[in-house]
Structures are given as C-alpha cells and as structure tokens.
Scaffold this motif. Structure first.
Motif, PDB file in Angstrom:
ATOM      1  N   GLY A 223      31.364  34.579 -12.910  1.00  0.00           N
ATOM      2  CA  GLY A 223      32.758  34.610 -13.360  1.00  0.00           C
ATOM      3  C   GLY A 223      33.368  33.260 -13.070  1.00  0.00           C
ATOM      4  N   GLY A 224      34.640  33.246 -12.700  1.00  0.00           N
ATOM      5  CA  GLY A 224      35.283  31.990 -12.343  1.00  0.00           C
ATOM      6  C   GLY A 224      34.745  31.449 -11.035  1.00  0.00           C
ATOM      7  N   GLY A 225      34.715  30.136 -10.906  1.00  0.00           N
ATOM      8  CA  GLY A 225      34.233  29.511  -9.681  1.00  0.00           C
ATOM      9  C   GLY A 225      32.776  29.128  -9.782  1.00  0.00           C
ATOM     10  N   ASP A 226      32.242  28.636  -8.657  1.00  0.00           N
ATOM     11  CA  ASP A 226      30.876  28.143  -8.620  1.00  0.00           C
ATOM     12  C   ASP A 226      29.909  29.258  -8.228  1.00  0.00           C
ATOM     13  N   ALA A 227      28.844  29.389  -9.000  1.00  0.00           N
ATOM     14  CA  ALA A 227      27.794  30.359  -8.669  1.00  0.00           C
ATOM     15  C   ALA A 227      26.968  29.834  -7.496  1.00  0.00           C
ATOM     16  N   VAL A 228      26.464  30.747  -6.673  1.00  0.00           N
ATOM     17  CA  VAL A 228      25.667  30.389  -5.506  1.00  0.00           C
ATOM     18  C   VAL A 228      24.196  30.647  -5.823  1.00  0.00           C
ATOM     19  N   ASN A 229      23.381  29.609  -5.697  1.00  0.00           N
ATOM     20  CA  ASN A 229      21.939  29.719  -5.880  1.00  0.00           C
ATOM     21  C   ASN A 229      21.248  29.286  -4.596  1.00  0.00           C
TER      22      ASN A 229
END
Length: 234
Positions: A167-173
């Motif tokens: 969604g909004g914001g930075d995805a965590v990988n």
C-alpha cells in the motif's frame, strides 16, 4: 562467504527464457573463483538462448551456511530452509532440521530468529509472532510447542508465515534470517526472501517432529528434504 548466484538465460531480444542457480562455497577475502553455469537444454526456448546475466546474488558467512547433506556440522544438525509456497499474497517457508550426529538432540519451543537486510544488517520494526496461525490458519505452522527428542537420523520442521500486502509507504524486504534451533545453539543463516510488504509481521511455527526417518541415520546424510508444511489457505 558462501554465495548463491541466480543466472537468467536470455534470447536475442533480452527475453528471460530460463533461470539457474549455482552455489560457490567458502570464498575467502579477496579471492576469485571461476566456474560454469549450464542451461538445461530441455526447455521450449533452449535453442533461442543467446546470452546470460546475473539476476541475484545472496551470500552468507561460510561458518553459518545452511546444509542439507554431506558431512555433519560440529553442531550435530543439518539446518536449512526450503523454497516456500505462495498463494494469493500468503507465504510459507519451511525451516528444516535433521539430527546428523550420534547423540539425541533436544528441541523445545520455537526457532530463534534474527532478521537481516541485504547488507546483513539487523532489521528493526518487524514483529515476530509465535505460531503461524497468528497470520493464517491451515499452514501447518500452528499448534502448541512440545519438547522433542530427535534420535540420530530423525528430523523436525518449523515454518515462517507472512503476507505480502502492499500500500502506501515503503515495502519491507528481508532476504536473510539467522536461525538458532534453540537458545545457545550455533546460528545458521538462511535466505527465505521475506517480502513482508507493509504488514510488519512474521509468524514462526513451533518445532514439530517429522515422522519419516532419514536414510542411514546419523553421520553423513544424503536424505531428501522432509515434507514441508501443507499448502496455505488464503
């Protein structure tokens, strides 16, 4: 460091036709290793392959590299992760352990995890939950923890469960996880490729005994991976 390199074979137009993985063990600082990667030659596009490129490189300290066979580590156990399953944004990766030593090996509870980014730095802000059912039911990574005693050649498994919701914001990988089977045990660094999206949560299942026994029992082992947790329900 021990490296796992993913190669992609391409057509004249740069289209990806096939992938292959190669592992390079125990490369010392400043050292160079040469090798060969081979395409299968059986795929429908094998005759059209015109080039190859490196598409992913993962590395773990050689002293913490996972093992699934061969000589038994000094810890007395082989520990590694499987390739995982994905269904409608739900992910499940198995953590697999085999007692390759000559003495009983005790487990109680859950694997201990430290999450690491692509530069092997600790990842903060991810909540590690006990039990896969904290994320979804039917993954095989649920239930109450029990004390286990693995005889030489016996195996156990746990599971990592998460959702890839963006969604909004930075995805965590999070590519890496340092795993300790129990407190104080030597760590093994696996590569589950946790694409956690925006969820910030990871479920960890309790250790469960695998009722199939590895061929040969103890010492070195050429056993295949035990059955992984069942396919998840969305």
């Amino acid at each position: 460091m021990t490296y796992t390199i993913t190669f992609t074979f391409t057509s004249d137009f740069g289209e990806a036709l096939e992938t292959a993985k190669e592992s390079v063990l125990s490369v010392g600082p400043g050292k160079t290793v040469k090798g060969t990667v081979t395409m299968s030659e059986r795929g429908p596009g094998a005759r059209n392959i015109a080039g190859v490129r490196i598409t992913k490189v993962r590395s773990v300290p050689a002293a913490e590299a996972p093992s699934r066979g061969g000589a038994c580590p000094s810890s007395g156990v082989h520990l590694y992760s499987d390739e995982g399953d994905a269904a409608m944004g739900l992910r499940v990766v198995g953590i697999l352990l085999e007692n390759c030593g000559t003495r009983p090996y005790r487990l109680n509870g859950y694997p201990q995890l430290q999450l690491l980014d692509g530069d092997h730095r600790p990842v903060d802000g991810v909540k590690i939950l006990r039990g896969g059912s904290a994320i979804a039911t039917g993954t095989g990574a649920d239930g109450e923890p029990r004390q286990l005693v693995l005889q030489p050649g016996e195996r156990a498994h746990s599971g990592l469960v998460w959702r890839n919701t963006t969604g909004g914001g930075d995805a965590v990988n999070v590519p890496y996880a340092r795993v300790r089977p129990q407190p104080g045990a030597p760590a093994v660094m696996v590569t589950p490729e946790l694409d956690l999206g925006m969820t910030g949560q990871l479920g960890v299942g309790p250790w469960k005994k695998d009722e199939t026994r590895a061929p040969g029992g103890g010492g070195t082992s050429g056993a295949q991976a035990p059955d992984r947790p069942s396919a998840p329900r969305p």
